[in-house]
Design an enzyme around this catalytic site. Sequence first.
Site, mmCIF file in Angstrom:
data_model
loop_
_atom_site.group_PDB
_atom_site.id
_atom_site.type_symbol
_atom_site.label_atom_id
_atom_site.label_comp_id
_atom_site.label_asym_id
_atom_site.label_seq_id
_atom_site.Cartn_x
_atom_site.Cartn_y
_atom_site.Cartn_z
ATOM 1 N N GLY A 25 74.617 -19.957 -40.760
ATOM 2 C CA GLY A 25 74.948 -18.937 -39.771
ATOM 3 C C GLY A 25 73.954 -17.811 -39.637
ATOM 4 N NE ARG A 78 80.904 -38.509 -30.137
ATOM 5 C CZ ARG A 78 80.309 -38.307 -28.962
ATOM 6 N NH1 ARG A 78 80.023 -37.070 -28.588
ATOM 7 N NH2 ARG A 78 79.984 -39.295 -28.185
ATOM 8 C CB ILE A 105 76.803 -35.446 -30.537
ATOM 9 C CG1 ILE A 105 75.464 -35.515 -31.281
ATOM 10 C CG2 ILE A 105 76.611 -35.828 -29.064
ATOM 11 C CD1 ILE A 105 74.859 -36.909 -31.321
ATOM 12 C CG HIS A 122 66.613 -28.498 -30.143
ATOM 13 N ND1 HIS A 122 67.397 -29.311 -30.945
ATOM 14 C CD2 HIS A 122 65.409 -29.113 -30.053
ATOM 15 C CE1 HIS A 122 66.703 -30.368 -31.305
ATOM 16 N NE2 HIS A 122 65.498 -30.267 -30.780
ATOM 17 C CD GLU A 156 68.761 -35.420 -20.830
ATOM 18 O OE1 GLU A 156 67.651 -35.787 -21.246
ATOM 19 O OE2 GLU A 156 68.941 -34.916 -19.705
ATOM 20 C CG ASP A 158 69.073 -31.337 -28.567
ATOM 21 O OD1 ASP A 158 69.933 -30.447 -28.669
ATOM 22 O OD2 ASP A 158 68.762 -32.082 -29.520
#
Length: 237
Positions: A25, A78, A105, A122, A156, A158
Amino acid sequence: MDAASSAQPAPVTPMPVVVLISGSGSNLQALIDGQARGELPIRLCAVISNRAKVRGLERARAAGISCAVLNHREFPDRDAFDQALQRLIDSFAPQLVVLAGFMRILTPALVRHYQGRLLNIHPSLLPKYPGLHTHERALAAGETEHGATVHFVTEELDGGPAILQARVPVLTGDDAETLATRVLRQEHIIYPQVVQWFASGRLRLDEHGQVRLDDQLLPEPLCLDEPAAASGSDYPL
């Protein structure tokens, strides 16, 4: 002096923000400190982690922010996890959701639910090196510069529209750890900046999925070079 001339500007209502984490974090801490200094017109209303006992939760609790843990391993798939995650996020009614080292994801349904109000950072100069192990891949490719990108999240991986990048030179003798440390320092500068733009109404994703800052189209991300950002704070892992 009449009433109109003596009127004070209306106070800005802080934007409610939920932050998702999976680890230390440090980017969360940059947002916490920016909020505390009055530089970010936000209210960090909750921090959600898919992992218990991570340092990011300690940082949030120390700042008096509500914390929740939603363990992805307790769900069959998921989709089930993301449905529960969406209900949890929505219970705090955020206007912005910030991914800060959230190592999951997201499903398309979740991403669409928060379209235009979901940010990620990212550790590469996207579109280069989406996914994991970005520093190792940049070094293996012989890159002369590396960095980080703040972008809107789309379905999509990243691949959402980039907003702001920080470039870091690859130095002789760099390994993945030294390069990652310098990139992370710049993340702590560019992520609060983008959050500030969004929370103050300057930044948006338009109806065509394009980034607009001060209502001007950004055909490519803005970029900050490391020397210009050298005064940034360091938030250790």
